[in-house]
Design a protein around this motif. Sequence first.
Motif, PDB file in Angstrom:
ATOM      1  N   LEU A   1       0.815  -1.220   0.000  1.00 52.01           N
ATOM      2  CA  LEU A   1       0.000   0.000   0.000  1.00 52.01           C
ATOM      3  C   LEU A   1       0.843   1.263   0.000  1.00 52.01           C
ATOM      4  O   LEU A   1       0.504   2.246  -0.649  1.00 52.01           O
ATOM      5  CB  LEU A   1      -0.933   0.005   1.215  1.00 52.01           C
ATOM      6  CG  LEU A   1      -1.982  -1.099   1.240  1.00 52.01           C
ATOM      7  CD1 LEU A   1      -2.718  -1.109   2.576  1.00 52.01           C
ATOM      8  CD2 LEU A   1      -2.963  -0.942   0.101  1.00 52.01           C
ATOM      9  N   TYR A   2       1.948   1.248   0.732  1.00 54.42           N
ATOM     10  CA  TYR A   2       2.801   2.426   0.833  1.00 54.42           C
ATOM     11  C   TYR A   2       3.899   2.470  -0.215  1.00 54.42           C
ATOM     12  O   TYR A   2       4.606   3.465  -0.325  1.00 54.42           O
ATOM     13  CB  TYR A   2       3.424   2.514   2.230  1.00 54.42           C
ATOM     14  CG  TYR A   2       2.446   3.008   3.260  1.00 54.42           C
ATOM     15  CD1 TYR A   2       2.154   4.358   3.385  1.00 54.42           C
ATOM     16  CD2 TYR A   2       1.795   2.117   4.094  1.00 54.42           C
ATOM     17  CE1 TYR A   2       1.243   4.817   4.320  1.00 54.42           C
ATOM     18  CE2 TYR A   2       0.875   2.562   5.029  1.00 54.42           C
ATOM     19  CZ  TYR A   2       0.616   3.906   5.141  1.00 54.42           C
ATOM     20  OH  TYR A   2      -0.291   4.352   6.059  1.00 54.42           O
ATOM     21  N   GLY A   3       4.075   1.382  -0.952  1.00 55.54           N
ATOM     22  CA  GLY A   3       5.062   1.358  -2.020  1.00 55.54           C
ATOM     23  C   GLY A   3       6.501   1.402  -1.531  1.00 55.54           C
ATOM     24  O   GLY A   3       7.363   1.930  -2.210  1.00 55.54           O
ATOM     25  N   ASN A   4       6.751   0.851  -0.371  1.00 57.82           N
ATOM     26  CA  ASN A   4       8.119   0.823   0.156  1.00 57.82           C
ATOM     27  C   ASN A   4       9.031   0.031  -0.774  1.00 57.82           C
ATOM     28  O   ASN A   4       8.625  -0.958  -1.358  1.00 57.82           O
ATOM     29  CB  ASN A   4       8.151   0.175   1.537  1.00 57.82           C
ATOM     30  CG  ASN A   4       7.375   0.962   2.564  1.00 57.82           C
ATOM     31  OD1 ASN A   4       6.911   2.050   2.297  1.00 57.82           O
ATOM     32  ND2 ASN A   4       7.237   0.399   3.735  1.00 57.82           N
ATOM     33  N   ASN A   5      10.271   0.475  -0.878  1.00 54.15           N
ATOM     34  CA  ASN A   5      11.240  -0.229  -1.713  1.00 54.15           C
ATOM     35  C   ASN A   5      11.808  -1.458  -1.028  1.00 54.15           C
ATOM     36  O   ASN A   5      12.163  -2.425  -1.661  1.00 54.15           O
ATOM     37  CB  ASN A   5      12.386   0.701  -2.109  1.00 54.15           C
ATOM     38  CG  ASN A   5      11.927   1.767  -3.064  1.00 54.15           C
ATOM     39  OD1 ASN A   5      10.973   1.574  -3.802  1.00 54.15           O
ATOM     40  ND2 ASN A   5      12.584   2.900  -3.046  1.00 54.15           N
ATOM     41  N   SER A   6      11.916  -1.400   0.270  1.00 57.05           N
ATOM     42  CA  SER A   6      12.489  -2.507   1.015  1.00 57.05           C
ATOM     43  C   SER A   6      11.804  -2.564   2.373  1.00 57.05           C
ATOM     44  O   SER A   6      11.655  -1.543   3.034  1.00 57.05           O
ATOM     45  CB  SER A   6      13.988  -2.299   1.191  1.00 57.05           C
ATOM     46  OG  SER A   6      14.539  -3.365   1.915  1.00 57.05           O
TER      47      SER A   6
ATOM     48  N   ILE B   1       1.022  -9.678  -2.277  1.00 55.28           N
ATOM     49  CA  ILE B   1       2.044  -9.521  -1.243  1.00 55.28           C
ATOM     50  C   ILE B   1       3.377  -9.330  -1.958  1.00 55.28           C
ATOM     51  O   ILE B   1       3.718 -10.086  -2.867  1.00 55.28           O
ATOM     52  CB  ILE B   1       2.125 -10.772  -0.338  1.00 55.28           C
ATOM     53  CG1 ILE B   1       0.766 -11.126   0.264  1.00 55.28           C
ATOM     54  CG2 ILE B   1       3.200 -10.598   0.729  1.00 55.28           C
ATOM     55  CD1 ILE B   1       0.216 -10.148   1.244  1.00 55.28           C
ATOM     56  N   ARG B   2       4.111  -8.325  -1.558  1.00 59.74           N
ATOM     57  CA  ARG B   2       5.412  -8.071  -2.195  1.00 59.74           C
ATOM     58  C   ARG B   2       6.323  -9.276  -2.028  1.00 59.74           C
ATOM     59  O   ARG B   2       6.336  -9.918  -0.990  1.00 59.74           O
ATOM     60  CB  ARG B   2       6.056  -6.836  -1.592  1.00 59.74           C
ATOM     61  CG  ARG B   2       5.276  -5.569  -1.919  1.00 59.74           C
ATOM     62  CD  ARG B   2       5.926  -4.408  -1.242  1.00 59.74           C
ATOM     63  NE  ARG B   2       7.270  -4.239  -1.750  1.00 59.74           N
ATOM     64  CZ  ARG B   2       7.691  -3.183  -2.443  1.00 59.74           C
ATOM     65  NH1 ARG B   2       6.862  -2.206  -2.686  1.00 59.74           N
ATOM     66  NH2 ARG B   2       8.921  -3.110  -2.859  1.00 59.74           N
ATOM     67  N   ASP B   3       7.111  -9.543  -3.049  1.00 60.12           N
ATOM     68  CA  ASP B   3       8.016 -10.690  -2.979  1.00 60.12           C
ATOM     69  C   ASP B   3       9.399 -10.312  -2.444  1.00 60.12           C
ATOM     70  O   ASP B   3      10.299 -11.143  -2.379  1.00 60.12           O
ATOM     71  CB  ASP B   3       8.149 -11.380  -4.339  1.00 60.12           C
ATOM     72  CG  ASP B   3       8.686 -10.459  -5.420  1.00 60.12           C
ATOM     73  OD1 ASP B   3       8.958  -9.276  -5.133  1.00 60.12           O
ATOM     74  OD2 ASP B   3       8.833 -10.937  -6.548  1.00 60.12           O
ATOM     75  N   ASP B   4       9.552  -9.053  -2.047  1.00 63.08           N
ATOM     76  CA  ASP B   4      10.847  -8.607  -1.527  1.00 63.08           C
ATOM     77  C   ASP B   4      10.816  -8.328  -0.021  1.00 63.08           C
ATOM     78  O   ASP B   4      11.633  -7.580   0.493  1.00 63.08           O
ATOM     79  CB  ASP B   4      11.341  -7.378  -2.284  1.00 63.08           C
ATOM     80  CG  ASP B   4      10.402  -6.190  -2.154  1.00 63.08           C
ATOM     81  OD1 ASP B   4       9.276  -6.360  -1.646  1.00 63.08           O
ATOM     82  OD2 ASP B   4      10.796  -5.089  -2.567  1.00 63.08           O
ATOM     83  N   LEU B   5       9.868  -8.943   0.692  1.00 63.86           N
ATOM     84  CA  LEU B   5       9.810  -8.782   2.142  1.00 63.86           C
ATOM     85  C   LEU B   5      10.935  -9.581   2.788  1.00 63.86           C
ATOM     86  O   LEU B   5      11.194 -10.724   2.402  1.00 63.86           O
ATOM     87  CB  LEU B   5       8.470  -9.280   2.693  1.00 63.86           C
ATOM     88  CG  LEU B   5       7.219  -8.561   2.215  1.00 63.86           C
ATOM     89  CD1 LEU B   5       5.979  -9.226   2.801  1.00 63.86           C
ATOM     90  CD2 LEU B   5       7.256  -7.100   2.587  1.00 63.86           C
ATOM     91  N   ASN B   6      11.597  -8.992   3.740  1.00 64.85           N
ATOM     92  CA  ASN B   6      12.665  -9.660   4.477  1.00 64.85           C
ATOM     93  C   ASN B   6      12.164  -9.951   5.882  1.00 64.85           C
ATOM     94  O   ASN B   6      11.664  -9.056   6.559  1.00 64.85           O
ATOM     95  CB  ASN B   6      13.907  -8.769   4.549  1.00 64.85           C
ATOM     96  CG  ASN B   6      14.459  -8.480   3.179  1.00 64.85           C
ATOM     97  OD1 ASN B   6      14.932  -9.387   2.516  1.00 64.85           O
ATOM     98  ND2 ASN B   6      14.392  -7.244   2.749  1.00 64.85           N
ATOM     99  N   VAL B   7      12.282 -11.193   6.310  1.00 69.69           N
ATOM    100  CA  VAL B   7      11.845 -11.605   7.643  1.00 69.69           C
ATOM    101  C   VAL B   7      13.093 -11.921   8.459  1.00 69.69           C
ATOM    102  O   VAL B   7      13.924 -12.731   8.045  1.00 69.69           O
ATOM    103  CB  VAL B   7      10.917 -12.839   7.586  1.00 69.69           C
ATOM    104  CG1 VAL B   7      10.459 -13.228   8.979  1.00 69.69           C
ATOM    105  CG2 VAL B   7       9.723 -12.562   6.683  1.00 69.69           C
ATOM    106  N   LEU B   8      13.215 -11.269   9.609  1.00 74.95           N
ATOM    107  CA  LEU B   8      14.379 -11.448  10.462  1.00 74.95           C
ATOM    108  C   LEU B   8      13.913 -11.505  11.912  1.00 74.95           C
ATOM    109  O   LEU B   8      12.991 -10.786  12.299  1.00 74.95           O
ATOM    110  CB  LEU B   8      15.344 -10.270  10.277  1.00 74.95           C
ATOM    111  CG  LEU B   8      16.681 -10.324  10.987  1.00 74.95           C
ATOM    112  CD1 LEU B   8      17.555 -11.429  10.404  1.00 74.95           C
ATOM    113  CD2 LEU B   8      17.389  -8.982  10.879  1.00 74.95           C
TER     114      LEU B   8
END
Length: 75
Positions: free
Chosen positions: A21-26, A52-59
């Motif tokens: 929704l917010y168009g975040n790059n990362s 769902i964006r495919d560039d989500l990082n889960v840590l």
Amino acid sequence: MFGVVSVGRGKTLPTLLIPTLYGNNSTLLLVPANLVEKTQKDIETWSKEFRIRDDLNVLSYEKLSRTPEDSGERL
């Protein structure tokens, strides 16, 4: 995004949709270590129904708090 929502009240899907929704790059999702695998599975599951964006990082919080010297690995 910060909010107080109790267990089982539906935080995962909104959390996964907000970067779109917010168009975040990362986007980095910080979760407890015991929820990393579940969150990754949830991303896969929800991606079938929603964009769902495919560039989500889960840590995990725990991995974030360690230094590379602690574990001998790079983040």
